[in-house]
Design a protein around this motif. Structure first.
Motif, mmCIF file in Angstrom:
data_model
loop_
_atom_site.group_PDB
_atom_site.id
_atom_site.type_symbol
_atom_site.label_atom_id
_atom_site.label_comp_id
_atom_site.label_asym_id
_atom_site.label_seq_id
_atom_site.Cartn_x
_atom_site.Cartn_y
_atom_site.Cartn_z
ATOM 1 N N LYS A 1 69.497 14.065 -47.638
ATOM 2 C CA LYS A 1 68.187 13.758 -47.075
ATOM 3 C C LYS A 1 67.515 12.685 -47.920
ATOM 4 O O LYS A 1 67.558 12.728 -49.155
ATOM 5 C CB LYS A 1 67.313 15.005 -47.040
ATOM 6 N N GLU A 2 66.922 11.735 -47.221
ATOM 7 C CA GLU A 2 66.207 10.687 -47.936
ATOM 8 C C GLU A 2 64.887 11.243 -48.418
ATOM 9 O O GLU A 2 64.189 11.954 -47.695
ATOM 10 C CB GLU A 2 65.968 9.494 -47.008
ATOM 11 N N GLU A 3 64.553 10.882 -49.637
ATOM 12 C CA GLU A 3 63.301 11.365 -50.202
ATOM 13 C C GLU A 3 62.148 10.582 -49.599
ATOM 14 O O GLU A 3 62.240 9.382 -49.380
ATOM 15 C CB GLU A 3 63.311 11.201 -51.719
ATOM 16 N N ALA A 4 61.081 11.289 -49.337
ATOM 17 C CA ALA A 4 59.890 10.632 -48.807
ATOM 18 C C ALA A 4 59.303 9.753 -49.907
ATOM 19 O O ALA A 4 59.377 10.081 -51.091
ATOM 20 C CB ALA A 4 58.879 11.672 -48.356
ATOM 21 N N PRO A 5 58.724 8.631 -49.520
ATOM 22 C CA PRO A 5 58.137 7.786 -50.562
ATOM 23 C C PRO A 5 57.026 8.537 -51.285
ATOM 24 O O PRO A 5 56.282 9.309 -50.684
ATOM 25 C CB PRO A 5 57.584 6.585 -49.789
ATOM 26 N N ALA A 6 56.979 8.307 -52.568
ATOM 27 C CA ALA A 6 56.004 9.008 -53.393
ATOM 28 C C ALA A 6 54.594 8.562 -53.010
ATOM 29 O O ALA A 6 54.339 7.392 -52.715
ATOM 30 C CB ALA A 6 56.254 8.726 -54.867
ATOM 31 N N ALA A 7 53.693 9.521 -53.013
ATOM 32 C CA ALA A 7 52.294 9.208 -52.709
ATOM 33 C C ALA A 7 51.738 8.336 -53.830
ATOM 34 O O ALA A 7 52.117 8.475 -54.992
ATOM 35 C CB ALA A 7 51.497 10.492 -52.585
ATOM 36 N N PRO A 8 50.857 7.413 -53.485
ATOM 37 C CA PRO A 8 50.308 6.561 -54.540
ATOM 38 C C PRO A 8 49.584 7.411 -55.583
ATOM 39 O O PRO A 8 48.850 8.339 -55.240
ATOM 40 C CB PRO A 8 49.344 5.633 -53.807
ATOM 41 N N ALA A 9 49.866 7.082 -56.806
ATOM 42 C CA ALA A 9 49.283 7.856 -57.901
ATOM 43 C C ALA A 9 47.803 7.529 -58.019
ATOM 44 O O ALA A 9 47.408 6.371 -58.113
ATOM 45 C CB ALA A 9 50.000 7.537 -59.204
ATOM 46 N N GLY A 10 47.012 8.563 -57.982
ATOM 47 C CA GLY A 10 45.570 8.390 -58.134
ATOM 48 C C GLY A 10 45.207 8.462 -59.608
ATOM 49 O O GLY A 10 46.058 8.627 -60.482
ATOM 50 N N PRO A 11 43.952 8.330 -59.889
ATOM 51 C CA PRO A 11 43.540 8.404 -61.302
ATOM 52 C C PRO A 11 43.761 9.817 -61.845
ATOM 53 O O PRO A 11 43.649 10.802 -61.127
ATOM 54 C CB PRO A 11 42.050 8.056 -61.257
ATOM 55 N N SER A 12 44.060 9.877 -63.112
ATOM 56 C CA SER A 12 44.294 11.170 -63.757
ATOM 57 C C SER A 12 42.950 11.832 -64.055
ATOM 58 O O SER A 12 41.880 11.233 -63.903
ATOM 59 C CB SER A 12 45.098 10.986 -65.043
ATOM 60 N N GLU A 13 43.017 13.052 -64.504
ATOM 61 C CA GLU A 13 41.795 13.792 -64.834
ATOM 62 C C GLU A 13 41.038 13.111 -65.964
ATOM 63 O O GLU A 13 39.807 13.064 -65.961
ATOM 64 C CB GLU A 13 42.143 15.229 -65.236
ATOM 65 N N ILE A 14 41.781 12.586 -66.902
ATOM 66 C CA ILE A 14 41.132 11.922 -68.043
ATOM 67 C C ILE A 14 40.381 10.682 -67.570
ATOM 68 O O ILE A 14 39.246 10.435 -67.993
ATOM 69 C CB ILE A 14 42.179 11.572 -69.123
ATOM 70 N N ASP A 15 41.014 9.911 -66.643
ATOM 71 C CA ASP A 15 40.337 8.729 -66.108
ATOM 72 C C ASP A 15 39.059 9.119 -65.373
ATOM 73 O O ASP A 15 38.016 8.452 -65.511
ATOM 74 C CB ASP A 15 41.265 7.951 -65.176
ATOM 75 N N LEU A 16 39.111 10.184 -64.598
ATOM 76 C CA LEU A 16 37.923 10.644 -63.874
ATOM 77 C C LEU A 16 36.822 11.089 -64.829
ATOM 78 O O LEU A 16 35.637 10.777 -64.635
ATOM 79 C CB LEU A 16 38.282 11.767 -62.918
ATOM 80 N N LEU A 17 37.211 11.803 -65.883
ATOM 81 C CA LEU A 17 36.212 12.241 -66.868
ATOM 82 C C LEU A 17 35.590 11.049 -67.591
ATOM 83 O O LEU A 17 34.388 11.041 -67.895
ATOM 84 C CB LEU A 17 36.842 13.213 -67.859
ATOM 85 N N LYS A 18 36.391 10.018 -67.882
ATOM 86 C CA LYS A 18 35.843 8.814 -68.518
ATOM 87 C C LYS A 18 34.855 8.116 -67.598
ATOM 88 O O LYS A 18 33.808 7.638 -68.043
ATOM 89 C CB LYS A 18 36.965 7.860 -68.901
ATOM 90 N N GLU A 19 35.173 8.064 -66.297
ATOM 91 C CA GLU A 19 34.258 7.442 -65.337
ATOM 92 C C GLU A 19 32.945 8.221 -65.254
ATOM 93 O O GLU A 19 31.859 7.625 -65.213
ATOM 94 C CB GLU A 19 34.901 7.364 -63.949
#
Length: 135
Positions: free
Chosen positions: A110-128
């Protein structure tokens, strides 16, 4: 109502199951013939020419009258037939393992589904959030 029943019966899974049951019976007969007619004579040859089906522990011998007729049959534990059944089980298991292994090789991976785009990590969100609170 009858139409829905026919659609249910004729689905691929039911037909596949029926084919599998029929093939399992046929493969079982072939493997039993292979074990009893080919494997057991070979095993018996290497075991000193013995026939495993003849192996038994006699608990009480047969009683024969003067005319040669059996009045009381022999009572015995037929462990040789049990050994044959174990060898048969091992052979059937091995054959089925090889069939399933070959079948799995024929399936396309089975072909793997394309990976979902990586969103910001928790650390990035906390910095924002920290930066937004500083303003």
């Amino acid at each position: 109502m009858l139409k829905e029943f026919k659609n249910f019966i004729m689905t691929g899974n039911v037909i596949d199951l029926a084919v599998a049951v029929i093939l399992a019976g046929a493969v079982g007969m072939v493997v039993n013939g292979f074990v009893s007619d080919i494997m057991m004579p070979i095993v018996g040859h290497f075991a000193g020419g013995m026939n495993f089906e003849d192996l038994k522990i006699v608990l009480s011998p047969a009683v024969v009258d003067a005319e040669g007729t059996v009045t009381t049959p022999e009572n015995a534990i037929l462990y040789g037939k049990w050994i044959n059944a174990i060898i048969n089980l091992i052979t059937v298991g091995f054959v089925l393992f090889m069939i399933v292994k070959a079948y799995n090789k024929t399936k396309k991976p089975k072909e793997e589904a394309p990976a979902a785009p990586a969103g910001p990590s928790e650390i990035d969100l906390l910095k924002e959030i920290r930066d937004a609170l500083k303003k």
